[in-house]
Structures are given as structure tokens and as C-alpha cells.
Design an enzyme around this catalytic site. Structure first.
Site, PDB file in Angstrom:
ATOM      1  N   ASN A   1      -5.789  47.250   9.710  1.00 30.77           N
ATOM      2  CA  ASN A   1      -6.588  48.320  10.314  1.00 30.77           C
ATOM      3  C   ASN A   1      -6.459  48.156  11.829  1.00 30.77           C
ATOM      4  OD1 ASN A   1      -8.532  50.058  11.242  1.00 30.77           O
ATOM      5  ND2 ASN A   1     -10.211  49.179  10.047  1.00 30.77           N
TER       6      ASN A   1
ATOM      7  N   ARG B   1      -4.777  51.307   7.079  1.00 35.69           N
ATOM      8  CA  ARG B   1      -5.843  52.304   7.188  1.00 35.69           C
ATOM      9  C   ARG B   1      -5.417  53.308   8.265  1.00 35.69           C
ATOM     10  NH1 ARG B   1     -11.199  52.347  10.638  1.00 35.69           N
ATOM     11  NH2 ARG B   1     -12.223  54.109   9.645  1.00 35.69           N
TER      12      ARG B   1
ATOM     13  N   HIS C   1     -14.752  57.733   6.236  1.00 36.92           N
ATOM     14  CA  HIS C   1     -15.233  56.669   5.340  1.00 36.92           C
ATOM     15  C   HIS C   1     -14.779  56.926   3.897  1.00 36.92           C
ATOM     16  CE1 HIS C   1     -18.956  55.882   8.108  1.00 36.92           C
ATOM     17  NE2 HIS C   1     -17.994  55.018   8.408  1.00 36.92           N
TER      18      HIS C   1
ATOM     19  N   ASN D   1     -22.846  51.125  11.039  1.00 35.39           N
ATOM     20  CA  ASN D   1     -22.961  51.636  12.406  1.00 35.39           C
ATOM     21  C   ASN D   1     -22.661  53.124  12.404  1.00 35.39           C
ATOM     22  OD1 ASN D   1     -23.726  49.462  14.100  1.00 35.39           O
ATOM     23  ND2 ASN D   1     -21.738  48.526  13.654  1.00 35.39           N
ATOM     24  N   GLY D   2     -21.570  53.458  11.695  1.00 34.42           N
ATOM     25  CA  GLY D   2     -21.297  54.860  11.400  1.00 34.42           C
ATOM     26  C   GLY D   2     -21.941  55.152  10.052  1.00 34.42           C
TER      27      GLY D   2
ATOM     28  N   ARG E   1     -24.352  57.520  17.460  1.00 32.73           N
ATOM     29  CA  ARG E   1     -23.886  58.912  17.357  1.00 32.73           C
ATOM     30  C   ARG E   1     -25.026  59.810  16.898  1.00 32.73           C
ATOM     31  NH1 ARG E   1     -18.868  57.681  13.548  1.00 32.73           N
ATOM     32  NH2 ARG E   1     -18.818  55.544  14.275  1.00 32.73           N
TER      33      ARG E   1
ATOM     34  N   ASP F   1     -28.884  48.436  16.751  1.00 30.46           N
ATOM     35  CA  ASP F   1     -28.806  47.544  15.591  1.00 30.46           C
ATOM     36  C   ASP F   1     -30.124  47.643  14.831  1.00 30.46           C
ATOM     37  OD1 ASP F   1     -29.045  45.133  13.933  1.00 30.46           O
ATOM     38  OD2 ASP F   1     -27.139  44.590  14.876  1.00 30.46           O
ATOM     39  N   MET F   2     -30.015  48.037  13.554  1.00 30.91           N
ATOM     40  CA  MET F   2     -31.219  48.310  12.779  1.00 30.91           C
ATOM     41  C   MET F   2     -32.125  47.085  12.670  1.00 30.91           C
ATOM     42  SD  MET F   2     -32.588  50.911  11.648  1.00 30.91           S
ATOM     43  CE  MET F   2     -32.155  52.388  10.777  1.00 30.91           C
ATOM     44  N   ARG F   3     -31.533  45.877  12.666  1.00 32.95           N
ATOM     45  CA  ARG F   3     -32.372  44.669  12.582  1.00 32.95           C
ATOM     46  C   ARG F   3     -33.279  44.554  13.815  1.00 32.95           C
ATOM     47  NH1 ARG F   3     -27.062  41.434  11.032  1.00 32.95           N
ATOM     48  NH2 ARG F   3     -26.354  42.997  12.501  1.00 32.95           N
TER      49      ARG F   3
ATOM     50  N   ILE G   1     -26.491  48.774   6.535  1.00 33.04           N
ATOM     51  CA  ILE G   1     -27.892  49.169   6.346  1.00 33.04           C
ATOM     52  C   ILE G   1     -28.163  49.449   4.862  1.00 33.04           C
ATOM     53  CG2 ILE G   1     -29.613  50.929   6.927  1.00 33.04           C
ATOM     54  CD1 ILE G   1     -28.161  51.212   9.676  1.00 33.04           C
ATOM     55  N   GLY G   2     -27.256  50.158   4.225  1.00 31.86           N
ATOM     56  CA  GLY G   2     -27.436  50.515   2.812  1.00 31.86           C
ATOM     57  C   GLY G   2     -27.601  49.296   1.915  1.00 31.86           C
ATOM     58  N   GLU G   3     -26.851  48.234   2.206  1.00 30.90           N
ATOM     59  CA  GLU G   3     -26.890  47.045   1.352  1.00 30.90           C
ATOM     60  C   GLU G   3     -28.045  46.098   1.698  1.00 30.90           C
ATOM     61  OE1 GLU G   3     -22.940  45.292   1.728  1.00 30.90           O
ATOM     62  OE2 GLU G   3     -22.071  47.274   1.409  1.00 30.90           O
TER      63      GLU G   3
ATOM     64  N   GLU H   1     -13.773  48.336   1.546  1.00 30.93           N
ATOM     65  CA  GLU H   1     -12.727  49.276   1.948  1.00 30.93           C
ATOM     66  C   GLU H   1     -11.341  48.624   1.908  1.00 30.93           C
ATOM     67  OE1 GLU H   1     -15.625  50.287   5.236  1.00 30.93           O
ATOM     68  OE2 GLU H   1     -14.436  52.119   5.233  1.00 30.93           O
TER      69      GLU H   1
HETATM   70  P1  ADP Z   1     -19.687  49.196  10.499  1.00 38.68           P
HETATM   71  O1  ADP Z   1     -19.935  50.659  10.400  1.00 38.68           O
HETATM   72  O2  ADP Z   1     -19.392  48.740  11.884  1.00 38.68           O
HETATM   73  O3  ADP Z   1     -18.774  48.623   9.427  1.00 38.68           O
HETATM   74  P2  ADP Z   1     -21.754  47.752   9.051  1.00 38.68           P
HETATM   75  O4  ADP Z   1     -21.498  48.366   7.738  1.00 38.68           O
HETATM   76  O5  ADP Z   1     -21.468  46.314   9.219  1.00 38.68           O
HETATM   77  O6  ADP Z   1     -21.126  48.569  10.239  1.00 38.68           O
HETATM   78  O7  ADP Z   1     -23.317  47.988   9.373  1.00 38.68           O
HETATM   79  C1  ADP Z   1     -23.891  47.648  10.595  1.00 38.68           C
HETATM   80  C2  ADP Z   1     -25.366  48.010  10.538  1.00 38.68           C
HETATM   81  O8  ADP Z   1     -25.964  47.309   9.464  1.00 38.68           O
HETATM   82  C3  ADP Z   1     -26.134  47.632  11.796  1.00 38.68           C
HETATM   83  O9  ADP Z   1     -27.022  48.681  12.169  1.00 38.68           O
HETATM   84  C4  ADP Z   1     -26.942  46.440  11.331  1.00 38.68           C
HETATM   85  O10 ADP Z   1     -28.144  46.346  12.016  1.00 38.68           O
HETATM   86  C5  ADP Z   1     -27.188  46.780   9.895  1.00 38.68           C
HETATM   87  N1  ADP Z   1     -27.588  45.594   9.156  1.00 38.68           N
HETATM   88  C6  ADP Z   1     -26.870  44.518   8.849  1.00 38.68           C
HETATM   89  N2  ADP Z   1     -27.639  43.592   8.221  1.00 38.68           N
HETATM   90  C7  ADP Z   1     -28.868  44.124   8.143  1.00 38.68           C
HETATM   91  C8  ADP Z   1     -30.130  43.691   7.629  1.00 38.68           C
HETATM   92  N3  ADP Z   1     -30.272  42.511   7.078  1.00 38.68           N
HETATM   93  N4  ADP Z   1     -31.186  44.524   7.724  1.00 38.68           N
HETATM   94  C9  ADP Z   1     -31.062  45.721   8.304  1.00 38.68           C
HETATM   95  N5  ADP Z   1     -29.909  46.192   8.803  1.00 38.68           N
HETATM   96  C10 ADP Z   1     -28.839  45.408   8.743  1.00 38.68           C
END
Ligand code: ADP
Length: 400
Positions: free
Chosen positions: A7, A94, A183, A214-215, A244, A285-287, A334-336, A387
């Protein structure tokens, strides 16, 4: 069969070497700051119990030098995982924008490279870098087949009513302005995996896939095929993201230019890098945002509320598009990992048949996990995305 997934970005190059006999990752890494004074290569070799990390810092003037370093590491006596680069049977690339030229992965030859280049105007930051990765691989692995796997290909099944914008039609015919979606490898991977987890064929289920990293993007997947997705001609559209904006009224653009003196050439930056979560609360960053919200920061709370609300709205609209909904699947950072976001998105959705179990939802998941209540009409799952594996699988299938 061993597949190297590449990638390539404009100043970075991510890679993963997979053994497709058991779909195991042998090594992975990233070359960053290519072209800067000091570049960095972070390499991970997988062994039975974990990973061994190697970091190399040196000037990496271009992608070719970076790829040379990667080859040296993967064939290194101690740090390596193969003894010679000829053991790599295929390379999967990719490629971000396949436009309408590609609805499937394809073996790369001169005409494919030309078609990818023709799509450069649609993805000026990504496609030229992806092409650079292909050129370097062709040069350093002569005779090894290269396959292009497009971020857009999974979404090429969208009908015209979903992919067209309500703009003068000649914008589409003359300028190729339409929704492409991104994606795609992630949505494809999790949709297929989710159907398998139900013990069903993808053709037998309707799924909304929710990729929140992030996206962020979402897709309505009807009987295994994408019928709509939230990102648009570029990855700016759709739900709110880290930096974004997602969807907003396009009239704001001329208003900003007229009333705030924003220069047209700066608009991209505003909508791509200074908006989204960051635009509202200054953090992306969601954290960090959750920890600020816990301390009572009202703007952090608002950013989370907005983020959740927009994902929820898309679920509602995609449920309508799909007619019947079998599953909602969360994936990516975030989803996971983010139970607060998942709970916010899914609560008060029983009218759509979505009823999550807040206990099952709690926590972070690196393996597929159902989080709905027994009896929920719609199943809600977390399915970690992969991916690179999808690109490697598509590479193998293309070569078959
Ligand atoms: P990318 O789009 O760069 O591949 P990722 O799929 O790694 O990004 O997701 C990044 C996002 O996931 C960030 O906003 C980060 O804060 C969030 N994230 C990662 N771990 C956690 C967590 N434990 N709780 C909440 N959000 C998280």
C-alpha cells in the site's frame, strides 16, 4: 503461495507478507517519511508467540530505496522470514481509485497502468503514489505477477440512482463526477465474513457495514452486493470523520469564500483536515475525546453526539434502501473498540429491529463478536476488518 501486499502512499509504503496456505501474516511493516532527511522503517516479524520489531532510521530518498530495505529485512538471516525474494509468488497492490474502469481486481500490465493513470485526476494524492509502488515492485521483483486491488471496486455494483449526483448530467459524462465510494476491501471483507458467521452465503443476507476509523464510511450490502455507500467522488463525503467533514450543504463553500475570505485553494484543507471531530472539539482521536468528555468537556461531548447521530441517520436510510435488514456490522478502530459509540448508534432503534445488549457490547474486540440481544430481529456484530488479507485473497483469486 506467498503474497506481498503493498500500500504505497506519497511518502510512505505499508507492506505485509502473507502465507496464503493458512492466511498467516509472516511479516509486516511501514516505511515512513520517504523523501525527508530522516526516514523510518518499522518492521515486524511474526513468530509463533508474538512479533519481533526492528526499527531502522536513515535517509530513504525514494520508494525504491524503501522497498530495497524491506527486501533486505524479509530475507535477512535472523530478522527475515524467507531466504530469497523469489519465494514471493505474487504482489497485491492497494489502488485507491479504479473509477469505472475496474469492477474487479486485475493482473497488472501496461494497459492497466495506463487506466490507473487515467484515474489520477480523480485521486491526485493516491493513485500516482500507488502507481509508484507498482513501478518499484515491477523493477525489484522481475517476473513476479502484480495485481491491482481497488478501493472502489466493491462499490461498482451501485445502481445509477445511487451513484449519480443530482447535478447537470454532463458533469458525469464529461468529468466522471459521481459517487465511487472507498474502503471497498474493508466493506467486502466484513460483509462476507459476517454472512459466514451466520452460516449463510453472502447472497442470502442484507447487511449494513459500518467502518469507523480515522476515515469513516458505511455501505448498504444487498445479497452480497454493494447498493449504496456513504463516501462519494472522494473520501470526504458521508458520515463525520476524524478530520473530515462528511456531508454538508455545498452552498457553504461559496458562502465561506465570500464572507470569510477563505481561498478556494485552501478549501480542501479545511474540509479534509480541519473539520470532523477535530473541527468541533479540536481533537480527532476518539480515545482523547472520550477522556475529555468524561472530564466534563462540553465540546468533546458534542463531537461524540454529532458523530453518533450521523452514523445512526445512515443506518436508518440504508435500512430503508435494503428493505429487509439482517445485520449491522461494526469494524475498524472505533467500530471494533468503542462501546460508547456503538451503544449510542444502536440505542432506541428497536423500531428497525435493532436491539443491542449493552453488556455484550462492553469492551474492545479483536475477534468477531455478536452484541445484540437474543430475539433482536437484526443481528449486530463486531467484525474486525482485514484489508490486507482481502487484498491478498483477491490477488490469489485473480491469478487463478
Ligand atoms: P485508519 O482509518 O487510520 O485505519 P483506524 O481504523 O486505526 O484508522 O481507527 C483509528 C480510530 O480508532 C481513532 O479515532 C482512534 O481513536 C480509534 N480507536 C482506537 N482504539 C480505540 C479505543 N480503544 N476506543 C475508542 N476509539 C479507539
Amino acid at each position: 503461495m506467498k503474497v506481498l501486499v503493498i500500500n504505497a502512499g506519497s511518502s510512505s509504503l505499508k507492506y505485509q507478507l502473507l502465507n496464503m496456505e493458512n492466511e498467516a501474516v509472516m511479516a509486516s511493516g511501514i516505511v515512513e517519511r520517504i523523501g525527508d532527511k530522516l526516514g523510518v522503517l518499522t518492521h515486524k516479524k511474526m513468530n509463533g508467540t508474538g512479533e519481533e520489531k526492528t526499527v531502522i532510521e536513515q535517509a530513504i530518498p525514494d520508494h525504491k530505496v524503501g522497498m530495497h530495505l524491506v527486501i533486505d529485512l524479509i530475507t535477512h538471516k535472523e530478522k527475515g522470514v524467507i531466504s530469497d525474494k523469489s519465494e514471493i509468488n505474487a504482489i497485491g497492490h492497494r489502488v485507491v481509485q479504479g473509477g469505472e474502469s475496474f469492477n474487479t481486481s486485475i493482473l497488472i500490465d501496461a494497459s492497466v497502468k495506463k487506466a490507473i493513470k487515467d484515474n489520477n485526476p480523480l485521486a491526485p494524492l493516491h493513485n500516482p503514489a500507488n502507481l509508484m509502488g507498482i513501478d518499484v515492485a515491477e523493477e525489484l521483483f522481475p517476473g513476479t505477477p502484480n495485481v491491482a486491488v481497488f478501493d472502489t471496486e466493491f462499490h461498482q455494483t451501485m445502481p445509477a440512482k445511487a451513484f449519480l449526483y443530482a447535478l447537470p448530467y454532463e458533469y458525469y459524462t464529461d468529468l466522471r463526477i459521481r459517487r465511487y465510494g472507498f474502503h471497498g476491501t474493508s466493506h467486502k471483507y466484513v460483509a462476507k465474513r459476517a454472512a459466514n458467521l451466520l452460516g449463510k452465503n453472502p447472497e442470502d443476507v442484507n447487511i449494513i457495514t459500518v467502518h469507523l476509523g480515522n476515515g469513516c464510511s458505511m455501505a448498504a450490502v444487498k445479497k452480497g452486493k454493494c447498493v449504496d455507500t456513504s463516501m462519494g467522488m472522494t473520501p470526504l463525503a458521508g458520515v463525520m470523520m476524524g478530520t473530515r467533514s462528511g456531508d454538508f450543504d455545498p452552498a457553504i463553500i461559496s458562502y465561506l469564500v465570500e464572507h470569510k475570505g477563505v481561498k478556494v485553494e485552501d478549501l480542501d484543507d479545511v474540509f479534509n483536515k480541519k473539520s470532523g471531530l477535530k473541527g468541533i472539539c479540536g481533537m480527532n482521536d476518539m480515545r482523547d475525546i472520550h477522556s475529555k468528555a468524561e472530564q466534563g468537556d462540553e465540546m468533546a461531548k458534542l463531537a461524540v453526539d454529532m458523530f453518533v447521530y450521523r452514523v445512526k441517520k445512515y443506518i436508518g436510510s440504508y435500512a430503508a434502501v435494503l428493505g429487509t435488514l439482517d445485520m449491522v456490522v461494526f469494524t475498524a478502530g472505533i467500530g471494533e473498540n468503542d462501546d460508547i459509540v456503538r451503544k449510542g448508534v444502536c440505542e432506541d432503534m428497536t423500531s428497525l429491529g435493532i436491539d443491542i445488549d449493552t453488556e455484550k457490547n462492553k469492551g474492545r474486540f479483536s475477534k468477531p463478536q455478536p452484541i445484540h440481544k437474543e430475539g433482536s430481529k437484526v443481528q449486530v456484530w463486531i467484525v474486525p476488518t482485514n484489508e490486507e488479507l482481502q487484498i491478498a485473497q483477491d490477488t490469489v483469486n485473480t491469478l487463478k
